[in-house]
Write a protein that holds these residues in place. Structure first.
Motif, PDB file in Angstrom:
ATOM      1  N   SER A   1     -13.325  -5.745   4.316  1.00  0.00           N
ATOM      2  CA  SER A   1     -12.723  -4.973   4.717  1.00  0.00           C
ATOM      3  C   SER A   1     -13.255  -3.854   3.798  1.00  0.00           C
ATOM      4  N   GLY A   2     -13.502  -3.914   2.769  1.00  0.00           N
ATOM      5  CA  GLY A   2     -13.522  -2.806   2.128  1.00  0.00           C
ATOM      6  C   GLY A   2     -12.498  -1.696   0.998  1.00  0.00           C
ATOM      7  N   GLY A   3     -10.395  -2.035   2.003  1.00  0.00           N
ATOM      8  CA  GLY A   3      -9.544  -1.934   1.437  1.00  0.00           C
ATOM      9  C   GLY A   3      -8.920  -2.310   2.276  1.00  0.00           C
TER      10      GLY A   3
ATOM     11  N   VAL B   1      -4.846  -6.265  -0.434  1.00  0.00           N
ATOM     12  CA  VAL B   1      -5.172  -4.367  -0.067  1.00  0.00           C
ATOM     13  C   VAL B   1      -3.902  -3.872  -0.121  1.00  0.00           C
ATOM     14  N   ASP B   2      -4.316  -2.576   0.066  1.00  0.00           N
ATOM     15  CA  ASP B   2      -3.071  -1.374   0.103  1.00  0.00           C
ATOM     16  C   ASP B   2      -2.061  -1.666   1.649  1.00  0.00           C
TER      17      ASP B   2
ATOM     18  N   GLY C   1      -4.901   3.187  -8.852  1.00  0.00           N
ATOM     19  CA  GLY C   1      -4.647   1.263  -9.303  1.00  0.00           C
ATOM     20  C   GLY C   1      -5.112   0.646  -8.863  1.00  0.00           C
ATOM     21  N   TYR C   2      -6.705   0.425  -7.285  1.00  0.00           N
ATOM     22  CA  TYR C   2      -6.805  -0.588  -6.897  1.00  0.00           C
ATOM     23  C   TYR C   2      -8.033  -0.878  -7.549  1.00  0.00           C
ATOM     24  N   ASP C   3      -9.044  -0.403  -9.441  1.00  0.00           N
ATOM     25  CA  ASP C   3     -10.221  -0.316  -9.219  1.00  0.00           C
ATOM     26  C   ASP C   3     -10.099  -2.717  -9.177  1.00  0.00           C
ATOM     27  N   ASP C   4      -9.491  -3.534  -9.718  1.00  0.00           N
ATOM     28  CA  ASP C   4     -10.125  -4.991  -9.155  1.00  0.00           C
ATOM     29  C   ASP C   4     -10.113  -5.452  -7.454  1.00  0.00           C
ATOM     30  N   MET C   5      -9.667  -4.720  -6.481  1.00  0.00           N
ATOM     31  CA  MET C   5      -9.649  -5.575  -5.328  1.00  0.00           C
ATOM     32  C   MET C   5     -10.783  -4.915  -4.835  1.00  0.00           C
TER      33      MET C   5
END
Length: 337
Positions: free
Chosen positions: A164-166, A203-204, A327-331
């Motif tokens: 999905s990319g996110g 993911v968010d 802060g979602y660099d790991d994702m």
């Protein structure tokens, strides 16, 4: 009138079906492909591979797959000599959108990105009013968009970063970012707050963005909130100009009927004059978007496309910046391309 088009569809789920229904009466679906063959057979003559689909030499390929496949399949279709309608977000990164743009430039074919929200009548009317200059400059925009998912939503492909990319920032946030871009032009990301509060996924499920120049006291700005914990589906876009406010609510079906309210300010301020417009319970956006792309193809004119690769690139730049700030660099590290 646009000439009839020979159309191939890759990805025959819900959105692929909407695209098939939106074709003009004299357009022809020459072939369909999906990893679930029964889904492809529901929309037209099914073939066994994407290469077989391209071998049919369609005028246009509609690509409605998971996000990780969009760019590569689009490049293949362009190189096979077809125009491409690729669903948003057109890939999983700025780099993948740029790969599509390079292929379009190389082949001379047109690419339309599926930003169908621009073609909802209430939103189209707002853009027309704002761009007319009648109401003065835009001061700010406030957008909200959300749904509550369904049981097992956190196990669907949209919750897998590599595919999905996110999360929700891409699922529905891309539409709000694109509409804001359409109305205000490109705004830098000021700040982003992202959360994964309810769904068991990396993911968010909620994202809030503030867009606008940080060091200006007068430049336009926007605040956007998208959510997978809305519970009751919601769409709301408010645009504030110097002498009027425009408020669009609803996207038909589970989001409720679309309504536009125009609040025209008086010279003495006070209570505004209010105009309310209720739109049809049917969704005309898919047909209107296809008509726009068909007209651009007939004219051979990329400038006629409403919602293209440049718009997708801006949206992805904003999304990538928001994930880095939030802060979602790991994702995002799980995302290829």
């Amino acid at each position: 009138m646009s000439a009839p088009l020979r159309v191939a569809i890759a990805g025959c789920g819900l959105i692929g079906g909407k695209r098939a229904e939106a074709l003009a009466a004299d357009d022809v679906v020459v072939g369909t492909y999906d990893v679930v063959r029964e889904a492809a057979e529901r929309l037209g003559p099914a073939v066994d591979s994407y290469e077989a689909l391209l071998a049919l030499e369609p005028d246009v390929v509609v690509i409605a797959t998971s996000h990780d496949q969009l760019s590569a399949l689009g490049v293949q279709a362009l190189e096979a000599g077809a125009h491409v309608l690729v669903e948003k977000p057109a890939g999983v990164s700025v780099a993948q959108v740029e790969a599509l743009a390079a292929a379009a430039e190389r082949t001379g074919k047109l690419v339309k990105v599926g930003f169908n929200h621009r073609f909802h009548p209430g939103l189209a009317r707002v853009a027309e009013e704002v761009h007319s200059g009648r109401w003065g400059e835009v001061l700010h925009v406030r957008g909200r968009y959300g749904h509550g998912g369904r049981v097992g939503y956190d196990r669907e492909w949209r919750a897998e970063p590599a595919r999905s990319g996110g999360g929700e920032l891409i699922d529905q946030g891309m539409h709000l970012i694109d509409l804001t871009h359409w109305i205000l032009g490109p705004l830098p990301l000021h700040s982003a707050l992202l959360r994964t509060q309810f769904w068991d996924t990396s993911v968010d499920d909620n994202a809030a963005l503030l867009l606008g120049e940080a060091n200006s006291r007068t430049a336009p700005w926007a605040t956007l909130h998208v959510s997978w914990t809305e519970w009751k589906n919601l769409f709301s876009l408010e645009v504030y100009c110097r002498t009027a406010k425009f408020h669009v609510e609803g996207l038909v079906r589970s989001y409720g009927p679309q309504k536009l309210r125009i609040f025209a300010m008086k010279p003495e301020l006070g209570p505004p004059d209010v105009e309310e417009i209720d739109y049809s319970p049917e969704d005309p956006s898919w047909q209107a978007e296809w008509a726009n792309f068909s007209a651009a193809i007939a004219a051979g004119d990329e400038s006629l496309i409403i919602g293209g690769l440049a718009d997708a690139r801006y949206a992805w730049q904003t999304v990538e910046a928001a994930y880095a700030a939030g802060g979602y660099d790991d994702m995002r590290a799980e995302v290829g391309g």
